[in-house]
Design a protein around this motif. Structure first.
Motif, PDB file in Angstrom:
ATOM      1  N   VAL A  27       0.859  -1.180   0.000  1.00 37.40           N
ATOM      2  CA  VAL A  27       0.000   0.000   0.000  1.00 37.40           C
ATOM      3  C   VAL A  27       0.892   1.225   0.000  1.00 37.40           C
ATOM      4  O   VAL A  27       1.724   1.400   0.901  1.00 37.40           O
ATOM      5  CB  VAL A  27      -0.947   0.022   1.217  1.00 37.40           C
ATOM      6  N   GLY A  28       0.765   2.064  -1.014  1.00 34.02           N
ATOM      7  CA  GLY A  28       1.510   3.305  -1.074  1.00 34.02           C
ATOM      8  C   GLY A  28       0.715   4.419  -0.416  1.00 34.02           C
ATOM      9  O   GLY A  28      -0.452   4.645  -0.764  1.00 34.02           O
ATOM     10  N   LEU A  29       1.308   5.093   0.552  1.00 30.80           N
ATOM     11  CA  LEU A  29       0.657   6.191   1.265  1.00 30.80           C
ATOM     12  C   LEU A  29       1.273   7.500   0.807  1.00 30.80           C
ATOM     13  O   LEU A  29       2.477   7.720   0.979  1.00 30.80           O
ATOM     14  CB  LEU A  29       0.825   6.011   2.776  1.00 30.80           C
ATOM     15  N   VAL A  30       0.475   8.360   0.203  1.00 27.75           N
ATOM     16  CA  VAL A  30       0.988   9.611  -0.362  1.00 27.75           C
ATOM     17  C   VAL A  30       0.271  10.802   0.255  1.00 27.75           C
ATOM     18  O   VAL A  30      -0.840  10.688   0.765  1.00 27.75           O
ATOM     19  CB  VAL A  30       0.837   9.644  -1.898  1.00 27.75           C
ATOM     20  N   GLY A  31       0.918  11.953   0.153  1.00 29.95           N
ATOM     21  CA  GLY A  31       0.368  13.200   0.676  1.00 29.95           C
ATOM     22  C   GLY A  31       1.513  14.172   0.897  1.00 29.95           C
ATOM     23  O   GLY A  31       2.671  13.770   1.031  1.00 29.95           O
ATOM     24  N   PHE A 184       4.225   1.591   2.165  1.00 35.39           N
ATOM     25  CA  PHE A 184       5.316   2.355   1.558  1.00 35.39           C
ATOM     26  C   PHE A 184       4.904   3.815   1.484  1.00 35.39           C
ATOM     27  O   PHE A 184       3.966   4.169   0.772  1.00 35.39           O
ATOM     28  CB  PHE A 184       5.638   1.818   0.170  1.00 35.39           C
ATOM     29  N   ILE A 185       5.607   4.672   2.227  1.00 31.16           N
ATOM     30  CA  ILE A 185       5.252   6.081   2.326  1.00 31.16           C
ATOM     31  C   ILE A 185       6.152   6.894   1.406  1.00 31.16           C
ATOM     32  O   ILE A 185       7.381   6.748   1.426  1.00 31.16           O
ATOM     33  CB  ILE A 185       5.401   6.569   3.775  1.00 31.16           C
ATOM     34  N   SER A 186       5.542   7.752   0.608  1.00 27.29           N
ATOM     35  CA  SER A 186       6.319   8.579  -0.306  1.00 27.29           C
ATOM     36  C   SER A 186       5.477   9.761  -0.756  1.00 27.29           C
ATOM     37  O   SER A 186       4.247   9.712  -0.735  1.00 27.29           O
ATOM     38  CB  SER A 186       6.771   7.770  -1.525  1.00 27.29           C
ATOM     39  N   HIS A 187       6.160  10.835  -1.155  1.00 28.23           N
ATOM     40  CA  HIS A 187       5.464  11.952  -1.796  1.00 28.23           C
ATOM     41  C   HIS A 187       5.614  11.873  -3.312  1.00 28.23           C
ATOM     42  O   HIS A 187       5.041  12.683  -4.031  1.00 28.23           O
ATOM     43  CB  HIS A 187       6.037  13.279  -1.292  1.00 28.23           C
ATOM     44  N   ASN A 188       6.379  10.895  -3.788  1.00 30.26           N
ATOM     45  CA  ASN A 188       6.678  10.746  -5.209  1.00 30.26           C
ATOM     46  C   ASN A 188       5.684   9.766  -5.835  1.00 30.26           C
ATOM     47  O   ASN A 188       5.749   8.555  -5.595  1.00 30.26           O
ATOM     48  CB  ASN A 188       8.107  10.257  -5.391  1.00 30.26           C
ATOM     49  N   LEU A 189       4.773  10.262  -6.646  1.00 28.53           N
ATOM     50  CA  LEU A 189       3.736   9.414  -7.228  1.00 28.53           C
ATOM     51  C   LEU A 189       4.299   8.396  -8.215  1.00 28.53           C
ATOM     52  O   LEU A 189       3.756   7.306  -8.356  1.00 28.53           O
ATOM     53  CB  LEU A 189       2.687  10.286  -7.915  1.00 28.53           C
ATOM     54  N   ALA A 200      -3.200   4.929  -0.962  1.00 24.94           N
ATOM     55  CA  ALA A 200      -4.000   5.700  -0.014  1.00 24.94           C
ATOM     56  C   ALA A 200      -3.482   7.133  -0.034  1.00 24.94           C
ATOM     57  O   ALA A 200      -2.272   7.364   0.024  1.00 24.94           O
ATOM     58  CB  ALA A 200      -3.881   5.116   1.396  1.00 24.94           C
ATOM     59  N   VAL A 201      -4.393   8.086  -0.128  1.00 25.24           N
ATOM     60  CA  VAL A 201      -4.035   9.500  -0.200  1.00 25.24           C
ATOM     61  C   VAL A 201      -4.439  10.159   1.117  1.00 25.24           C
ATOM     62  O   VAL A 201      -5.583  10.025   1.562  1.00 25.24           O
ATOM     63  CB  VAL A 201      -4.736  10.194  -1.379  1.00 25.24           C
ATOM     64  N   MET A 202      -3.497  10.869   1.737  1.00 24.50           N
ATOM     65  CA  MET A 202      -3.727  11.439   3.063  1.00 24.50           C
ATOM     66  C   MET A 202      -3.646  12.959   3.013  1.00 24.50           C
ATOM     67  O   MET A 202      -2.750  13.528   2.376  1.00 24.50           O
ATOM     68  CB  MET A 202      -2.691  10.886   4.047  1.00 24.50           C
ATOM     69  N   TYR A 203      -4.576  13.609   3.702  1.00 23.88           N
ATOM     70  CA  TYR A 203      -4.588  15.073   3.789  1.00 23.88           C
ATOM     71  C   TYR A 203      -5.061  15.493   5.177  1.00 23.88           C
ATOM     72  O   TYR A 203      -6.122  15.047   5.649  1.00 23.88           O
ATOM     73  CB  TYR A 203      -5.519  15.663   2.727  1.00 23.88           C
ATOM     74  N   LEU A 204      -4.274  16.323   5.832  1.00 22.24           N
ATOM     75  CA  LEU A 204      -4.596  16.861   7.156  1.00 22.24           C
ATOM     76  C   LEU A 204      -5.068  15.769   8.126  1.00 22.24           C
ATOM     77  O   LEU A 204      -6.094  15.907   8.794  1.00 22.24           O
ATOM     78  CB  LEU A 204      -5.660  17.957   7.053  1.00 22.24           C
ATOM     79  N   GLY A 205      -4.308  14.692   8.181  1.00 21.78           N
ATOM     80  CA  GLY A 205      -4.575  13.651   9.160  1.00 21.78           C
ATOM     81  C   GLY A 205      -5.609  12.629   8.780  1.00 21.78           C
ATOM     82  O   GLY A 205      -5.904  11.732   9.578  1.00 21.78           O
ATOM     83  N   ARG A 206      -6.169  12.720   7.572  1.00 22.34           N
ATOM     84  CA  ARG A 206      -7.218  11.781   7.168  1.00 22.34           C
ATOM     85  C   ARG A 206      -6.927  11.160   5.806  1.00 22.34           C
ATOM     86  O   ARG A 206      -6.293  11.782   4.959  1.00 22.34           O
ATOM     87  CB  ARG A 206      -8.579  12.484   7.109  1.00 22.34           C
ATOM     88  N   THR A 225      -6.290  14.443  -4.783  1.00 21.56           N
ATOM     89  CA  THR A 225      -5.500  13.475  -5.543  1.00 21.56           C
ATOM     90  C   THR A 225      -5.179  14.021  -6.922  1.00 21.56           C
ATOM     91  O   THR A 225      -4.056  13.896  -7.415  1.00 21.56           O
ATOM     92  CB  THR A 225      -6.250  12.137  -5.673  1.00 21.56           C
ATOM     93  N   ARG A 226      -6.165  14.653  -7.552  1.00 19.79           N
ATOM     94  CA  ARG A 226      -5.923  15.228  -8.871  1.00 19.79           C
ATOM     95  C   ARG A 226      -4.913  16.372  -8.799  1.00 19.79           C
ATOM     96  O   ARG A 226      -4.084  16.544  -9.699  1.00 19.79           O
ATOM     97  CB  ARG A 226      -7.245  15.715  -9.475  1.00 19.79           C
ATOM     98  N   ASP A 227      -4.957  17.152  -7.715  1.00 19.85           N
ATOM     99  CA  ASP A 227      -3.984  18.221  -7.558  1.00 19.85           C
ATOM    100  C   ASP A 227      -2.575  17.666  -7.360  1.00 19.85           C
ATOM    101  O   ASP A 227      -1.594  18.228  -7.860  1.00 19.85           O
ATOM    102  CB  ASP A 227      -4.364  19.122  -6.374  1.00 19.85           C
ATOM    103  N   LEU A 228      -2.455  16.558  -6.628  1.00 25.50           N
ATOM    104  CA  LEU A 228      -1.151  15.916  -6.470  1.00 25.50           C
ATOM    105  C   LEU A 228      -0.617  15.441  -7.811  1.00 25.50           C
ATOM    106  O   LEU A 228       0.571  15.592  -8.114  1.00 25.50           O
ATOM    107  CB  LEU A 228      -1.245  14.739  -5.504  1.00 25.50           C
ATOM    108  N   LEU A 229      -1.477  14.862  -8.613  1.00 32.07           N
ATOM    109  CA  LEU A 229      -1.069  14.397  -9.938  1.00 32.07           C
ATOM    110  C   LEU A 229      -0.654  15.565 -10.821  1.00 32.07           C
ATOM    111  O   LEU A 229       0.343  15.497 -11.550  1.00 32.07           O
ATOM    112  CB  LEU A 229      -2.211  13.624 -10.598  1.00 32.07           C
ATOM    113  N   ALA A 230      -1.411  16.653 -10.746  1.00 36.09           N
ATOM    114  CA  ALA A 230      -1.093  17.821 -11.568  1.00 36.09           C
ATOM    115  C   ALA A 230       0.218  18.463 -11.142  1.00 36.09           C
ATOM    116  O   ALA A 230       0.892  19.110 -11.953  1.00 36.09           O
ATOM    117  CB  ALA A 230      -2.224  18.842 -11.482  1.00 36.09           C
ATOM    118  N   ALA A 231       0.602  18.278  -9.858  1.00 31.83           N
ATOM    119  CA  ALA A 231       1.836  18.863  -9.353  1.00 31.83           C
ATOM    120  C   ALA A 231       3.037  17.955  -9.528  1.00 31.83           C
ATOM    121  O   ALA A 231       4.136  18.289  -9.089  1.00 31.83           O
ATOM    122  CB  ALA A 231       1.678  19.195  -7.870  1.00 31.83           C
TER     123      ALA A 231
END
Length: 320
Positions: A27-31, A184-189, A200-206, A225-231
């Protein structure tokens, strides 16, 4: 699970997270930074206090399991995670359960070979190794306890780009070879897509979105999630065919103060489809979308995800 620091004026770093890592899967955890990813990982292995909820392994609270820790963690910084006064062999031996230390030398050699290091390195100290080699040692040490679940927290972010791919390939090989479950935790999509079965996509603790990696990255439901992809870095941005008429106005705004998260939807202060753009959508100000998330595609914590999701296409490929 909930993790809170301090009293009434404290910080709830993880707020009501319910996350499952299927057996033998990644499970990849991103945010973005400050979303609570590392706090969640540390709480899972007992390094941060759990204010409410439990961490279960096979349905059993990990706090009630035998002394051998079935969860192990590899940390972000390979330069601070190893004791500089101990040899590589001593660091690994420390993690081997006491009942198996009689054959420690053979076990150390096996583990070093497993992470593609020469067993002769056992007598060296961390200062004699490169960052990539230290991270391999950290992985070997985590595997010394023969865990059922491995948590990897941004394990390539402190490494040179030239060695990141080799470490990722090693992690994927070891996970498949041993059949480990992994968070697996990463900010790299791109990295998450390469390694993960689920995202799993995490934002402000959720957790605001969860689902199979290919589906979440090809058809994201939550605007965050779409904003993360766009960035994503420019080398990958062309992979995403974002709808031309979608307003891109708030994605680069600062996140809300985690000490005082907004009511309703926590993302509404930045959301490009929320009430700051469409004033009639005041529901986002009043109601928490997480309550009905399980009934939505990818369990998206968004009131209007099914109305607004654009079609995205991501061509195949397996490169990291």
């Amino acid at each position: 699970m909930r993790v809170r620091y301090g009293g009434r004026r404290g910080l709830t770093a993880v707020d009501g997270v319910d996350l499952r890592v299927p057996s033998g899967k990644v499970v990849g955890l991103v945010g973005e930074s400050g979303s609570g990813k590392s706090t969640l990982a540390r709480a899972a292995v007992g390094l941060s206090p759990v204010s409410a909820g439990r961490v279960l392994l096979g349905g059993v609270d990990v706090r009630r399991l035998p002394r051998r820790r079935p969860l192990q963690m590899v940390f972000q910084d390979p330069y601070s995670s190893l004791d500089p006064r101990m040899s590589i062999g001593e660091s690994i031996t420390e993690a081997i359960p006491r009942g198996r230390r009689r054959g420690a030398a053979a076990e150390i050699a096996r583990l070093l070979e497993l992470v593609n290091l020469d067993p002769d390195r056992a007598g060296q100290r961390p200062g004699q190794l490169s960052g990539g080699q230290r991270q391999r040692v950290a992985l070997a040490r985590a595997l010394a306890g023969r865990p059922e679940v491995l948590i990897a927290d941004e394990i390539t972010s402190a490494l040179d780009v030239s060695v990141q791919g080799a470490v990722l390939n090693l992690v994927r090989s070891v996970q498949r070879q041993l059949g480990l479950s992994m968070l697996f935790i990463s900010h790299n999509l791109a990295v998450v897509r390469y390694l993960s079965d689920f995202v799993a996509v995490m934002y402000l603790g959720r957790i605001v979105e969860f689902g199979p990696a290919a589906q979440v990255l090809a058809d994201p439901q939550h605007p965050y999630t779409r904003d993360l992809l766009a960035a994503a870095p420019s080398a990958h941005r062309s992979l995403f065919d974002v709808r031309a008429d979608e307003p891109a106005v708030l994605a680069d705004a600062e996140p809300a103060d985690p000490h005082h998260p907004p009511g309703g939807c926590r993302y509404h202060t930045r959301c490009p489809i929320g009430p700051l753009v469409r004033t009639e959508r005041d529901l986002c100000l009043r109601a928490d979308p997480a309550e009905a998330a399980p009934s939505r595609r990818h369990a998206a914590a968004c009131h209007f995800s099914e109305d607004e999701t654009p079609g995205l296409v991501i061509p195949g490929g397996t490169g990291a």
